[in-house]
Design a protein around this motif. Structure first.
Motif, PDB file in Angstrom:
ATOM      1  N   ASP A 470       0.838  -1.187   0.000  1.00  0.00           N
ATOM      2  CA  ASP A 470       0.000   0.000   0.000  1.00  0.00           C
ATOM      3  C   ASP A 470       0.877   1.242   0.000  1.00  0.00           C
ATOM      4  OD1 ASP A 470       0.873   0.406   2.674  1.00  0.00           O
ATOM      5  OD2 ASP A 470      -0.816  -0.790   3.425  1.00  0.00           O
ATOM      6  N   VAL A 471       0.250   2.409  -0.210  1.00  0.00           N
ATOM      7  CA  VAL A 471       0.988   3.660  -0.323  1.00  0.00           C
ATOM      8  C   VAL A 471       1.771   3.958   0.944  1.00  0.00           C
ATOM      9  CG1 VAL A 471       0.709   6.158  -0.556  1.00  0.00           C
ATOM     10  CG2 VAL A 471      -0.612   4.624  -2.010  1.00  0.00           C
ATOM     11  N   GLN A 472       1.150   3.712   2.106  1.00  0.00           N
ATOM     12  CA  GLN A 472       1.819   4.033   3.366  1.00  0.00           C
ATOM     13  C   GLN A 472       3.106   3.225   3.535  1.00  0.00           C
ATOM     14  OE1 GLN A 472      -0.628   3.408   6.788  1.00  0.00           O
ATOM     15  NE2 GLN A 472       0.839   4.292   8.223  1.00  0.00           N
ATOM     16  N   GLU A 473       3.054   1.931   3.162  1.00  0.00           N
ATOM     17  CA  GLU A 473       4.245   1.085   3.309  1.00  0.00           C
ATOM     18  C   GLU A 473       5.368   1.556   2.407  1.00  0.00           C
ATOM     19  OE1 GLU A 473       5.461  -3.666   3.268  1.00  0.00           O
ATOM     20  OE2 GLU A 473       3.585  -3.001   2.346  1.00  0.00           O
ATOM     21  N   ALA A 475       5.756   4.603   1.152  1.00  0.00           N
ATOM     22  CA  ALA A 475       6.229   5.902   1.619  1.00  0.00           C
ATOM     23  C   ALA A 475       7.184   5.735   2.804  1.00  0.00           C
ATOM     24  CB  ALA A 475       5.038   6.774   2.012  1.00  0.00           C
ATOM     25  N   GLN A 476       6.837   4.859   3.746  1.00  0.00           N
ATOM     26  CA  GLN A 476       7.710   4.645   4.905  1.00  0.00           C
ATOM     27  C   GLN A 476       9.038   4.005   4.491  1.00  0.00           C
ATOM     28  OE1 GLN A 476       5.261   2.300   7.518  1.00  0.00           O
ATOM     29  NE2 GLN A 476       4.230   4.099   8.422  1.00  0.00           N
ATOM     30  N   LYS A 481       7.365  11.927   2.032  1.00  0.00           N
ATOM     31  CA  LYS A 481       6.313  12.659   2.726  1.00  0.00           C
ATOM     32  C   LYS A 481       5.324  13.227   1.705  1.00  0.00           C
ATOM     33  CE  LYS A 481       9.218  14.002   6.658  1.00  0.00           C
ATOM     34  NZ  LYS A 481       9.748  15.120   7.471  1.00  0.00           N
ATOM     35  N   HIS A 482       4.065  13.179   2.082  1.00  0.00           N
ATOM     36  CA  HIS A 482       2.974  13.744   1.260  1.00  0.00           C
ATOM     37  C   HIS A 482       2.931  13.134  -0.139  1.00  0.00           C
ATOM     38  CE1 HIS A 482       2.683  16.567   4.515  1.00  0.00           C
ATOM     39  NE2 HIS A 482       3.883  17.054   4.276  1.00  0.00           N
ATOM     40  N   GLU A 483       3.411  11.909  -0.279  1.00  0.00           N
ATOM     41  CA  GLU A 483       3.357  11.172  -1.542  1.00  0.00           C
ATOM     42  C   GLU A 483       4.063  11.919  -2.677  1.00  0.00           C
ATOM     43  OE1 GLU A 483      -0.543   9.878  -2.511  1.00  0.00           O
ATOM     44  OE2 GLU A 483      -1.092   9.451  -0.441  1.00  0.00           O
TER      45      GLU A 483
END
Length: 497
Positions: A470-473, A475-476, A481-483
């Motif tokens: 997913d996007v959060q994974e 990004a981390q 930050k902020h995609e």
């Protein structure tokens, strides 16, 4: 100031001449009418003579006799018009025209001539040409007509929209009209005095009540308008309908009628006693109506410059209110019979604890109320929760005709016991369903791989290509930050199993 009867009587010659001419022209032109049709047309002449007789009786001070003469003429015309509809070559519209005029005369409206004079002021010739309803009357006459109430029918133009609304009230809306009438009769002692204080016609109050809530005191619209006369919150506050100990005074029938009368009085002054525009303002907003009308307050509500700019709701609302008011004045003339209702107010003091719902059960159909008394008890006691048991000694407003049934049915015996048993019945409460199990997460990635961002890529789009994260994974994993990503940037993506 109303014109004296003698002065008004002298100006009725043009109307009488018009009635006679109408009867006479019924037998001329086109194909010669049959003897049967001639006999029916002769009844138009008789109606004219009845009018002359009623006028003479009024001159002599015999108002009761005058009204009886007019009533007889109206009944005669109703029968004749019914026969005319089944007679070849007969024109029913001629009967309806005379019938409409006599009906208005029966209201006490003796100012139908083209030369109407009010308080010594002559109406300018042609000043009302082409106008209908309130706009067809001189300003001073509109004021007298509306504020004195007895000539309200002069303000109601019997045009297409009003006739269509009459048909709706007499057909599809008929149950609502009957309910509104019954509800109003029990609320009348609280609401009508508020209109009387402002010298406003009772029929208008009923028309608004019937259209707005049907006489249901606790009605609330989708837009938040509340109470029997459907005030919006801000407008209610402007006319003193606030919160009294947590109770919204918009639900109080007396206070709501007071505020409604004050509102109409205010808007009638603004719109020069044009009732149609005032009702449109009540429904569609006074600000909007002022902008549309401007300084031309004598204009008709049906003027295309006004009518075509209004919402369909307001275009329907005004004739619906006027039609309900007209039926309130003339039910018999439309084959309508309102039920006889004894709305005299009374009260009871509870000798044993009971809720309004329990009282409804034990009162049953007392007084011939087949639909039960729940609505009336709620309307007359708007501050009370109908499900809450009230202690003995509580004083309640009820129709006077319920005082004896309460004493005989609800103080002792089987009915209050049954009512309490039903009221305290325990309904099983089903347990809430367990929360849904969380959706399984995508398979855990085994290792990361690199991806070079291309022009037009978004983080969401890249994640969709991977399909197991997913996007959060992502990004981390990349400290994003902020995609925010940029073309040429190398990012790490999980490698799925």
């Amino acid at each position: 100031m109303p014109v004296s009867l003698s002065a008004r009587s002298l100006r009725l010659v043009p109307l009488y001449a018009a009635l006679v001419a109408l009867g006479a022209c019924a037998s001329t032109g086109g194909t010669a009418p049959t003897p049967q049709v001639n006999a029916l047309y002769g009844q138009l002449d008789q109606a004219s003579k009845s009018y002359e007789k009623a006028l003479q009786q009024a001159r002599e001070g015999d108002n009761q006799g005058s009204q009886q003469t007019l009533s007889s003429a109206l009944e005669q015309l109703k029968r004749a018009s019914a026969q005319c509809g089944n007679s070849l070559g007969c024109d029913p519209q001629r009967f309806f025209s005379v019938y409409d005029r006599l009906l208005r005369l029966k209201d006490g409206s003796f100012s139908l001539g083209d030369d109407v004079e009010v308080s010594g002021e002559q109406v300018p010739e042609g000043g009302n040409a082409g106008k209908t309803g309130a706009a067809s009357l001189p300003q001073a006459q509109r004021s007298v007509t509306l504020l004195h109430g007895q000539q309200l029918s002069e303000l109601i133009a019997m045009n297409g929209p009003v006739k269509a609304a009459l048909e709706m009230w007499l057909t599809q809306w008929r149950p609502n009209l009957m309910d509104a009438y019954i509800n109003y009769q029990y609320l009348r002692f609280q609401m009508w005095p508020q209109y009387q204080n402002r010298d406003l016609p009772e029929a208008v109050l009923f028309g608004i009540l019937a259209k707005e809530s049907g006489g249901k005191v606790h009605a609330v619209s989708r837009s938040g308008a509340s109470g029997p006369l459907q005030f919006m919150y801000a407008t209610g506050l402007r006319f003193g309908l606030s919160s009294d100990g947590g109770f919204d005074e918009r639900f109080d029938p007396a206070q709501s009628a007071r505020a409604n009368a004050e509102y109409l009085d205010e808007q009638l002054k603004i719109f020069n006693n044009n009732l149609e525009l005032t009702l449109a303002a009540y429904n569609g907003g006074e600000g909007r109506m002022r902008r549309l009308v401007g300084d031309e307050t004598s204009t008709s509500f049906y003027d295309p410059r006004i009518y075509n700019q209004l919402s369909q709701e307001t275009r329907d609302y005004v004739p619906a209110v006027l039609a309900a008011a007209w039926l309130f004045l003339h039910p018999d003339s439309y084959n309508l019979r309102f039920p006889k209702v004894d709305g005299a107010p009374g009260n009871i003091t509870l000798t044993r604890g009971a809720s309004l719902t329990e009282l409804t059960v034990c009162l049953g159909s007392a007084g011939g109320m087949n639909d039960g008394w729940f609505r009336t008890l709620r309307n007359l006691n708007p501050r009370l929760d109908p499900q809450v048991t009230l202690p003995s000694g509580t004083r309640l407003n009820v129709p006077k005709l319920l005082e004896k049934p309460y004493a005989s049915r609800c103080t002792d015996g089987p009915w209050p016991i049954l009512a309490n048993d039903l009221h305290t019945a325990v309904v099983p409460v089903a347990p809430s369903p367990p929360p849904a199990a969380p959706a399984p997460r995508p398979s855990a990635p085994t290792k990361a791989r690199s991806y070079v961002v291309k022009r037009g890529d978004t983080l969401v789009g890249i994640v969709r290509k991977v399909g197991c994260t997913d996007v959060q994974e992502v990004a981390q994993l990349n400290g994003i930050k902020h995609e925010h990503i940029r073309p040429g940037q190398t990012i790490k993506l999980p490698a799925c199993r």
